[in-house]
Write a protein that holds these residues in place. Structure first.
Motif, PDB file in Angstrom:
ATOM      1  N   SER A   1      72.090  74.187   3.717  1.00  0.00           N
ATOM      2  CA  SER A   1      71.301  74.161   4.943  1.00  0.00           C
ATOM      3  C   SER A   1      70.115  73.245   4.709  1.00  0.00           C
ATOM      4  O   SER A   1      69.818  72.855   3.575  1.00  0.00           O
ATOM      5  CB  SER A   1      70.827  75.565   5.324  1.00  0.00           C
ATOM      6  OG  SER A   1      69.963  76.088   4.318  1.00  0.00           O
TER       7      SER A   1
ATOM      8  N   PRO B   1      65.929  72.520   5.002  1.00  0.00           N
ATOM      9  CA  PRO B   1      64.711  73.330   4.952  1.00  0.00           C
ATOM     10  C   PRO B   1      63.944  73.355   6.264  1.00  0.00           C
ATOM     11  O   PRO B   1      63.077  74.207   6.461  1.00  0.00           O
ATOM     12  CB  PRO B   1      63.884  72.648   3.853  1.00  0.00           C
ATOM     13  CG  PRO B   1      64.332  71.222   3.870  1.00  0.00           C
ATOM     14  CD  PRO B   1      65.804  71.284   4.190  1.00  0.00           C
TER      15      PRO B   1
ATOM     16  N   VAL C   1      69.791  75.267  -0.274  1.00  0.00           N
ATOM     17  CA  VAL C   1      68.849  74.664   0.656  1.00  0.00           C
ATOM     18  C   VAL C   1      68.507  73.279   0.129  1.00  0.00           C
ATOM     19  O   VAL C   1      68.000  73.137  -0.985  1.00  0.00           O
ATOM     20  CB  VAL C   1      67.561  75.500   0.805  1.00  0.00           C
ATOM     21  CG1 VAL C   1      66.589  74.804   1.766  1.00  0.00           C
ATOM     22  CG2 VAL C   1      67.890  76.902   1.303  1.00  0.00           C
TER      23      VAL C   1
ATOM     24  N   THR D   1      74.570  75.854   8.809  1.00  0.00           N
ATOM     25  CA  THR D   1      74.985  75.361   7.493  1.00  0.00           C
ATOM     26  C   THR D   1      76.030  74.265   7.652  1.00  0.00           C
ATOM     27  O   THR D   1      76.721  74.196   8.666  1.00  0.00           O
ATOM     28  CB  THR D   1      75.574  76.497   6.630  1.00  0.00           C
ATOM     29  OG1 THR D   1      76.727  77.034   7.277  1.00  0.00           O
ATOM     30  CG2 THR D   1      74.547  77.586   6.409  1.00  0.00           C
TER      31      THR D   1
END
Length: 307
Positions: free
Chosen positions: A165, A167, A211, A138
């Motif tokens: 984060s 994908p 995400v 992250t």
């Protein structure tokens, strides 16, 4: 960030980047002035303002202050203080401001733009570098209201953390753009042969790990080290170690839709020791670049005036 392990590695990287610069430049269409009505022509030789050594030797990121005309923000990357640095546009004055509550894992980019509160200018600090192993799953973008005077200070209570984060796994990234129109955040990964584009839509969560959405790639732009968008949102620049790529954003077009197209043109700029910073000035008269010092004797704040 120290990105070269050897002279041979640096030469290989430069030659690889140069191939992409030349390819893009050969295919670039020449746009007519439009959108904001400003020319898309900039001086190739910059006005140069020497930067004193020992203060911001590892400058990574640059953004024009919206609250303090005549000043620019920069940061330094991993191993340096978790601080913002305010630089006067003549390069003569530099002041450090601690950002309490933040951590400089690998700060790589800074931007100024809108945020949750209307009428408030925010500084975005992108802790998105991932060049050191093990790669982090992250990353964090810090957002904090801009101070209004050189005597001000940043408050930990006002600091917000946008954690996210990718994908498709961890990425090393050094370029971030905050859309002044939509408040969406775009991250450009530092990859070859094309840098990937990731989007964090507004409003960004400050409590959960989001995400990012993968938008696509920036064609012909390898190893993006910085990006900037004009105050009105109509122009975008992305830089690498060797070149600067320029886009005019069409009316009603999202930033991601603009960047997945080939750049309108490649701008001619002076070579720098390790260029990782670029920003438009707020008045629309030109743009600035700044470099890490690396092994050079010193660096300058470079200003490219619009023709």
């Amino acid at each position: 960030m120290k990105v070269y392990d050897s002279v041979a590695g640096r030469v290989g990287l430069v030659l690889s980047s140069l191939v992409f610069c030349v390819t893009c430049s050969c295919n670039d269409p020449e746009p007519a002035p439009g959108g904001n009505g400003l020319s898309d022509q900039f001086e190739a030789t910059p006005e140069q303002f020497p930067i004193a050594t020992g203060i911001v030797d590892e400058a990574s990121g640059l953004a024009a202050s919206a609250a303090m005309p005549g000043y620019l923000w920069t940061i330094q990357d991993s191993g340096k203080p978790n601080a913002l640095y305010l630089i006067s546009k003549d390069g003569k004055n530099i002041k450090e401001y601690h950002v309490p509550g933040s951590n400089n894992h690998d700060w790589e980019e800074v931007a100024v733009g809108p945020g949750p509160d209307n009428g408030v200018s925010y500084v975005y600090i992108a802790d998105i570098g991932n060049n050191n192993q093990p790669a982090t799953a992250t990353n964090t973008i810090y957002r904090i209201p801009e101070i209004n005077s050189t005597d001000g200070s940043f408050s930990q209570n006002a600091l917000q953390k946008i954690s996210f984060s990718y994908p498709d796994g961890p990425r090393d990234a050094e370029a971030l753009i905050v859309d002044p129109v939509t408040k969406d955040i775009f991250i450009l990964s530092k990859e070859a042969p094309n840098s990937n584009i990731y989007k964090l839509s507004y409003p960004q969560s400050t409590t959960d790990v989001s995400v990012a959405e993968k938008v696509g790639t920036v064609p012909g732009v390898a190893l993006a080290t910085a990006g900037s968008i004009s105050k009105d949102g109509n122009e975008i620049v992305v830089r690498t170690y060797l070149g600067v790529y320029y886009w005019k954003r069409s009316s009603g077009e999202a930033v991601g839709q603009t960047l997945v197209k080939s750049a309108n043109k490649t701008l001619t700029v002076a070579l720098e020791p390790q260029g990782e910073a670029i920003c438009f000035e707020n008045e629309g008269k030109g743009f600035y670049t700044l470099s890490e010092k690396g092994n050079a004797a010193g660096v300058s704040l470079n200003y490219y005036k619009r023709k």
